[in-house]
Design a protein around this motif. Sequence first.
Motif, PDB file in Angstrom:
ATOM      1  N   LEU A   1      53.135 -61.788  17.349  1.00  0.00           N
ATOM      2  CA  LEU A   1      53.585 -62.109  15.997  1.00  0.00           C
ATOM      3  C   LEU A   1      52.422 -62.580  15.140  1.00  0.00           C
ATOM      4  O   LEU A   1      52.231 -62.116  14.007  1.00  0.00           O
ATOM      5  CB  LEU A   1      54.676 -63.188  16.060  1.00  0.00           C
ATOM      6  CG  LEU A   1      55.359 -63.590  14.764  1.00  0.00           C
ATOM      7  CD1 LEU A   1      56.034 -62.383  14.129  1.00  0.00           C
ATOM      8  CD2 LEU A   1      56.368 -64.688  15.015  1.00  0.00           C
TER       9      LEU A   1
ATOM     10  N   PRO B   1      60.662 -60.392  18.628  1.00  0.00           N
ATOM     11  CA  PRO B   1      59.996 -61.147  17.571  1.00  0.00           C
ATOM     12  C   PRO B   1      58.543 -60.716  17.435  1.00  0.00           C
ATOM     13  O   PRO B   1      57.798 -60.719  18.408  1.00  0.00           O
ATOM     14  CB  PRO B   1      60.093 -62.600  18.059  1.00  0.00           C
ATOM     15  CG  PRO B   1      61.226 -62.605  19.024  1.00  0.00           C
ATOM     16  CD  PRO B   1      61.202 -61.253  19.681  1.00  0.00           C
ATOM     17  N   GLY B   2      58.162 -60.316  16.241  1.00  0.00           N
ATOM     18  CA  GLY B   2      56.775 -59.953  15.987  1.00  0.00           C
ATOM     19  C   GLY B   2      56.470 -58.483  16.100  1.00  0.00           C
ATOM     20  O   GLY B   2      55.428 -58.025  15.647  1.00  0.00           O
TER      21      GLY B   2
ATOM     22  N   THR C   1      54.686 -64.637  20.732  1.00  0.00           N
ATOM     23  CA  THR C   1      54.054 -65.454  19.688  1.00  0.00           C
ATOM     24  C   THR C   1      52.684 -64.900  19.325  1.00  0.00           C
ATOM     25  O   THR C   1      52.329 -64.806  18.146  1.00  0.00           O
ATOM     26  CB  THR C   1      53.920 -66.917  20.151  1.00  0.00           C
ATOM     27  OG1 THR C   1      55.215 -67.432  20.461  1.00  0.00           O
ATOM     28  CG2 THR C   1      53.287 -67.772  19.077  1.00  0.00           C
TER      29      THR C   1
ATOM     30  N   TYR D   1      69.023 -65.422  18.694  1.00  0.00           N
ATOM     31  CA  TYR D   1      68.295 -64.409  19.444  1.00  0.00           C
ATOM     32  C   TYR D   1      68.847 -64.227  20.858  1.00  0.00           C
ATOM     33  O   TYR D   1      69.157 -63.103  21.281  1.00  0.00           O
ATOM     34  CB  TYR D   1      66.813 -64.775  19.500  1.00  0.00           C
ATOM     35  CG  TYR D   1      65.949 -63.691  20.084  1.00  0.00           C
ATOM     36  CD1 TYR D   1      65.767 -62.492  19.405  1.00  0.00           C
ATOM     37  CD2 TYR D   1      65.312 -63.866  21.307  1.00  0.00           C
ATOM     38  CE1 TYR D   1      64.973 -61.494  19.931  1.00  0.00           C
ATOM     39  CE2 TYR D   1      64.514 -62.866  21.836  1.00  0.00           C
ATOM     40  CZ  TYR D   1      64.347 -61.689  21.140  1.00  0.00           C
ATOM     41  OH  TYR D   1      63.567 -60.696  21.675  1.00  0.00           O
TER      42      TYR D   1
ATOM     43  N   ILE E   1      57.840 -70.470  16.494  1.00  0.00           N
ATOM     44  CA  ILE E   1      58.031 -70.116  17.898  1.00  0.00           C
ATOM     45  C   ILE E   1      57.048 -70.878  18.784  1.00  0.00           C
ATOM     46  O   ILE E   1      57.398 -71.339  19.869  1.00  0.00           O
ATOM     47  CB  ILE E   1      57.868 -68.595  18.106  1.00  0.00           C
ATOM     48  CG1 ILE E   1      58.897 -67.833  17.274  1.00  0.00           C
ATOM     49  CG2 ILE E   1      58.013 -68.236  19.575  1.00  0.00           C
ATOM     50  CD1 ILE E   1      58.760 -66.322  17.347  1.00  0.00           C
TER      51      ILE E   1
ATOM     52  N   ALA F   1      56.739 -68.097  10.953  1.00  0.00           N
ATOM     53  CA  ALA F   1      57.511 -67.769  12.152  1.00  0.00           C
ATOM     54  C   ALA F   1      56.675 -67.976  13.412  1.00  0.00           C
ATOM     55  O   ALA F   1      57.198 -68.421  14.447  1.00  0.00           O
ATOM     56  CB  ALA F   1      58.011 -66.333  12.080  1.00  0.00           C
ATOM     57  N   SER F   2      55.388 -67.653  13.343  1.00  0.00           N
ATOM     58  CA  SER F   2      54.498 -67.859  14.496  1.00  0.00           C
ATOM     59  C   SER F   2      54.432 -69.333  14.868  1.00  0.00           C
ATOM     60  O   SER F   2      54.513 -69.707  16.044  1.00  0.00           O
ATOM     61  CB  SER F   2      53.089 -67.341  14.183  1.00  0.00           C
ATOM     62  OG  SER F   2      53.099 -65.973  13.862  1.00  0.00           O
TER      63      SER F   2
ATOM     64  N   THR G   1      62.328 -61.328  14.732  1.00  0.00           N
ATOM     65  CA  THR G   1      61.762 -62.592  14.262  1.00  0.00           C
ATOM     66  C   THR G   1      62.814 -63.404  13.526  1.00  0.00           C
ATOM     67  O   THR G   1      62.965 -64.608  13.741  1.00  0.00           O
ATOM     68  CB  THR G   1      60.566 -62.321  13.320  1.00  0.00           C
ATOM     69  OG1 THR G   1      59.580 -61.569  14.023  1.00  0.00           O
ATOM     70  CG2 THR G   1      59.960 -63.629  12.832  1.00  0.00           C
TER      71      THR G   1
ATOM     72  N   SER H   1      59.597 -57.802  11.706  1.00  0.00           N
ATOM     73  CA  SER H   1      60.591 -57.591  12.754  1.00  0.00           C
ATOM     74  C   SER H   1      61.886 -58.331  12.475  1.00  0.00           C
ATOM     75  O   SER H   1      61.873 -59.517  12.135  1.00  0.00           O
ATOM     76  CB  SER H   1      60.017 -58.059  14.097  1.00  0.00           C
ATOM     77  OG  SER H   1      61.034 -58.153  15.069  1.00  0.00           O
TER      78      SER H   1
ATOM     79  N   ILE I   1      55.561 -64.258   8.439  1.00  0.00           N
ATOM     80  CA  ILE I   1      55.074 -64.125   9.815  1.00  0.00           C
ATOM     81  C   ILE I   1      54.280 -65.347  10.245  1.00  0.00           C
ATOM     82  O   ILE I   1      54.402 -65.821  11.387  1.00  0.00           O
ATOM     83  CB  ILE I   1      54.235 -62.841   9.949  1.00  0.00           C
ATOM     84  CG1 ILE I   1      55.144 -61.612   9.841  1.00  0.00           C
ATOM     85  CG2 ILE I   1      53.455 -62.825  11.255  1.00  0.00           C
ATOM     86  CD1 ILE I   1      54.397 -60.298   9.782  1.00  0.00           C
TER      87      ILE I   1
END
Length: 315
Positions: free
Chosen positions: A239, A173-174, A236, A40, A119, A115-116, A32, A29, A112
């Motif tokens: 994601l 996001p995700g 989250t 964002y 967040i 990023a998880s 993300t 995404s 990913i």
Amino acid sequence: MLKRWLDSYALITLKGMAMGAADVVPGVSGGTIAFITGIYERLLLALKSFTPKALVILKREGFAACWQHVDGTFLVSLFAGVLLSIAGLSHGIVYALENYPLQVWGFFCGLILAASVYIARSLDLLHSKTLLAIGAGVLVALLVAVLRPVDVPVNSVTVFLAGAIAICAMILPGVSGSFLLLIMGMYPVIIQAVTELNLTILSLFLGGCVLGLMAFSHVLYWLLQRFRQITLGVLTGFLAGSLIIVWPWKRVVETRVDRHGEVVPVVQENVWPWVYEAASGSSSQWLEVTAMAVLGIVLVLVLEYVGGHAQKRDL
């Protein structure tokens, strides 16, 4: 002052290019990237400013005031980067997915995963509502993962609606807009339109994107303002759950013939590298895949640093 202004918006364009690169790949995404790089909420705020109020400002105070109201320079810089990236990288992404699919998916697994964690650090993980929200997001991701691609007729209406639906996912996001296009059977159509510069299809698709952005940005911004922890918890979870979608090693369980007469997988299951080797007769290339996953993690750390540094500089 001028140099600082130019540097700031040049950086925004680069962030847009990173978003565009992510949006090209099913399972990843652009939202993300926007979240990681710290733009964002500014993006949502700018998008939701396109209301009748903007027209009133345009009429009463002129173009300059209206442009400032909608944060026009930010949006132009960002989406210029997105479009440049999509136009420039679509060929490369298609080539990489065809020739180095395991490495590509390994890279995005790392992206990913990191990023998880990024967040999740902003959430109150000891609160039951947050944990339930994360669980709900994971569940939705698992449900999306088992969706089967369908053949949708390609016409003006379906292309327009595909744009409206996909862009809503692209700013979450995700949630991957490209993956939803794949589910709708429209991904190859849009990628081909980009590579062949089919202005008819691209215009319809972009029109749907604009409508979807204008409508959905209001909803998402409202949710973040009033239910921030729960909304981010769901995002989250989605994601983190989307890792099941981009897991590199899969075994094909069921196939079908698409409208072009090509055999495509319909149902796949994730397997361990050694199971993949036994089922496919091909190397799992686990060392290269792991290296690309680490590269994805490093990239998130770099983007986080750049985003945080830019925010501090602007204060």
